[in-house]
Write an enzyme that holds these catalytic residues in place. Structure first.
Site, PDB file in Angstrom:
ATOM      1  N   ASN A 207      -2.117  -5.083   8.794  1.00  0.00           N
ATOM      2  CA  ASN A 207      -2.586  -3.905   8.023  1.00  0.00           C
ATOM      3  C   ASN A 207      -3.979  -4.493   7.264  1.00  0.00           C
ATOM      4  OD1 ASN A 207      -0.596  -2.425   8.619  1.00  0.00           O
ATOM      5  ND2 ASN A 207       0.178  -2.131   6.877  1.00  0.00           N
TER       6      ASN A 207
ATOM      7  N   ARG B  54       3.331   5.504  14.737  1.00  0.00           N
ATOM      8  CA  ARG B  54       3.788   4.563  14.025  1.00  0.00           C
ATOM      9  C   ARG B  54       4.459   5.161  12.562  1.00  0.00           C
ATOM     10  NH1 ARG B  54       2.209   1.004   9.301  1.00  0.00           N
ATOM     11  NH2 ARG B  54       3.974  -0.331   8.781  1.00  0.00           N
TER      12      ARG B  54
ATOM     13  N   TYR C  76      -7.254  -3.760   4.792  1.00  0.00           N
ATOM     14  CA  TYR C  76      -8.186  -2.680   4.210  1.00  0.00           C
ATOM     15  C   TYR C  76      -9.258  -3.163   3.457  1.00  0.00           C
ATOM     16  CZ  TYR C  76      -4.412   0.539   4.782  1.00  0.00           C
ATOM     17  OH  TYR C  76      -3.905   1.726   5.394  1.00  0.00           O
TER      18      TYR C  76
HETATM   19  O1  IFM Z   1      -0.546   4.245   1.692  1.00  0.00           O
HETATM   20  C1  IFM Z   1      -0.556   2.806   1.945  1.00  0.00           C
HETATM   21  C2  IFM Z   1       0.637   2.549   2.969  1.00  0.00           C
HETATM   22  O2  IFM Z   1       2.014   3.051   2.567  1.00  0.00           O
HETATM   23  C3  IFM Z   1       0.753   1.073   3.007  1.00  0.00           C
HETATM   24  N1  IFM Z   1      -0.571   0.322   3.435  1.00  0.00           N
HETATM   25  C4  IFM Z   1      -1.675   0.564   2.487  1.00  0.00           C
HETATM   26  C5  IFM Z   1      -1.822   2.279   2.398  1.00  0.00           C
HETATM   27  C6  IFM Z   1      -2.838   2.845   1.735  1.00  0.00           C
HETATM   28  O3  IFM Z   1      -2.637   2.255   0.492  1.00  0.00           O
END
Ligand code: IFM
Length: 439
Positions: free
Chosen positions: A285, A78, A287
């Site tokens: 996404n 990706r 985190y």
């Molecule tokens: O680096 C970023 C990415 O561009 C988008 N999602 C989170 C990542 C880590 O902060």
């Protein structure tokens, strides 16, 4: 470490990057200026004044980087397409030299047996469009759809799946509400039309991509489980508001054709129908989870983020909570039911304090533990009945981490920014072995 559990046949494992974070070559082959060029060159905006001017020099070293992806055994890559590289002012015809770069990249991936999964917008808006209002202007949505159609017209014979936007909530919040990312606006709640215009651009682009023959289209959202800081009603209410801003704002309109109450700034008749154009997949996404408390009387926003306590943290200071990925995935299924398309986790990863040993080895055990924990959490979500089809590590390479410059290293592969030498870390070797071990 125990072997990873077995994932369903066809489950994809890949790696993710984004154009401005790795490409460099900002003045080559007719590339236009983006809002990140302007922002990073403005004193005081990024750590140590770092810019993406050179970054990982991927524009010139792409073949070496694709070899690293192939050697890893990844199923898919990706990456993002830099809008100002292919349409320097955000409108008009394609810059042939710019699109040729992505043409070579796609061919290079296919030659190596890796699927190309491009994201059309990862925050690098052409500066010319920002000068006309950026995402606060409704017209940017139409410009985005035109750009999507042009790119698909050129790459669509080899690219089967497309992602429209990356993390529109982060772009809205960091770029237009709090001003810590490009374009650096501090509009707070007045930034809300940026949400609708990005979503409208997404919906128009989905239609343009399909008209150009795209096989599958998705959007990638940054999602977080929201945890009330305490038991009282005010904390719960604030958590619900935060959940609406962060998670529901970019999902409800797509999956239920309605905005969360009060968050529909700028909507016109017919817009929700466009935004609700059915998708083939949802990119997630993840985190970390977010703990939210009731705001103090003078807080400018109706919620306050507080620390997640009692868990390890990454080099960035982000809490490490693999169960949060499970909770996000099962929560999506519970909230949206049959309206939810198949999910691909399009980013998951951490920054680490890497030390290079005299022989060159980088023992990034924290990243191995992070990936192992998150893959197991994802597997539990699949076992609980959630249709998750893939997992992409953020990131292939150490790269330009936006306002943090080069201080945070997220890569499976270390980049020495003085020499541009790439060195696979222990996490790369671990993931390669895990992928080779698949039946
Ligand atoms: O680096 C970023 C990415 O561009 C988008 N999602 C989170 C990542 C880590 O902060």
């Amino acid at each position: 470490m125990n072997p990873l559990p077995q994932f369903p046949v066809g489950f994809q494992v890949g790696v993710s990057t984004a154009a401005y974070q790795i490409e460099g070559a900002v003045d080559e082959d007719g590339r236009g200026r983006s809002i990140w060029d302007t922002f990073s060159h403005t004193p005081g905006r990024t750590r140590d004044g770092d810019t993406g001017d050179v970054a990982c020099d991927h524009y010139h070293r792409w073949a070496e980087d694709l070899d690293l992806i192939a050697h890893l055994g990844a199923d898919a890559y990706r990456f993002s397409i830099a809008w100002p590289r292919v349409q320097p002012d955000g409108d008009g015809t394609l810059n042939i030299k710019g699109i040729d770069f992505y043409d070579r990249l796609v061919d290079g991936l296919l030659e190596r047996g890796v699927e190309a999964l491009p994201t059309l917008y990862h925050w690098d808006l052409p500066q010319a469009l920002e000068d006309r209002g950026g995402w606060l202007a409704r017209d940017t949505a139409a410009r985005f759809a035109d750009y999507a159609a042009l790119v698909a017209g050129r790459l669509g014979d080899r690219v089967r799946r497309w992602i429209t936007l990356n993390e529109p909530v982060v772009h809205l919040a960091q770029g237009y509400a709090f001003g810590v990312h490009a374009p650096g606006h501090t509009h707070l709640l007045a930034a809300l039309p940026v949400a609708h215009h990005q979503l409208l651009g997404h919906g128009l682009a989905v239609r343009a991509l399909r008209a150009a023959g795209a096989g599958e289209v998705m959007i990638t959202n940054n999602l977080t489980p929201v945890v009330p800081a305490g038991d009282d009603e005010a904390d719960h209410a604030a958590a619900a508001v935060y959940d609406a801003f962060h998670n529901r704002l970019f999902l409800d309109p797509i999956l239920t054709a309605a905005y969360p109450p009060g968050l529909d700034a700028g909507v016109r008749d017919g817009d929700l129908e466009i935004i609700g154009t059915p998708l083939d997949g949802l990119g997630v996404n993840y985190y970390f989870p977010t703990r939210v408390a009731a705001p103090a009387p003078d807080d400018p926003l109706p919620f306050r983020m507080v620390e997640v306590e009692g868990v390890p943290t990454t080099a960035f200071g982000w809490p490490v909570v693999p169960d949060g990925l499970h909770d996000v995935l099962t929560g999506l299924r519970d909230r949206y039911g049959p309206a939810l398309p198949p999910i691909w986790v399009t980013e998951s990863g951490c920054s680490t304090h890497d030390e290079v040993e005299p022989g060159g080895r980088i023992r990034d055990e924290a990243r191995i533990a992070y990936l192992d924990g998150h893959l197991r959490a994802l597997h539990r979500a699949i076992a609980a009945g959630v249709d998750v089809r893939g997992y992409f590590v953020w990131s292939l390479l150490d790269n330009f981490e936006w306002a943090e410059g080069y201080a945070q290293r997220f890569g499976l592969v270390r980049v020495d920014y003085d020499t541009q030498r790439r060195t696979p870390k222990d996490s790369y070797t671990w993931l390669r072995a895990a992928l080779a071990d698949r039946p």
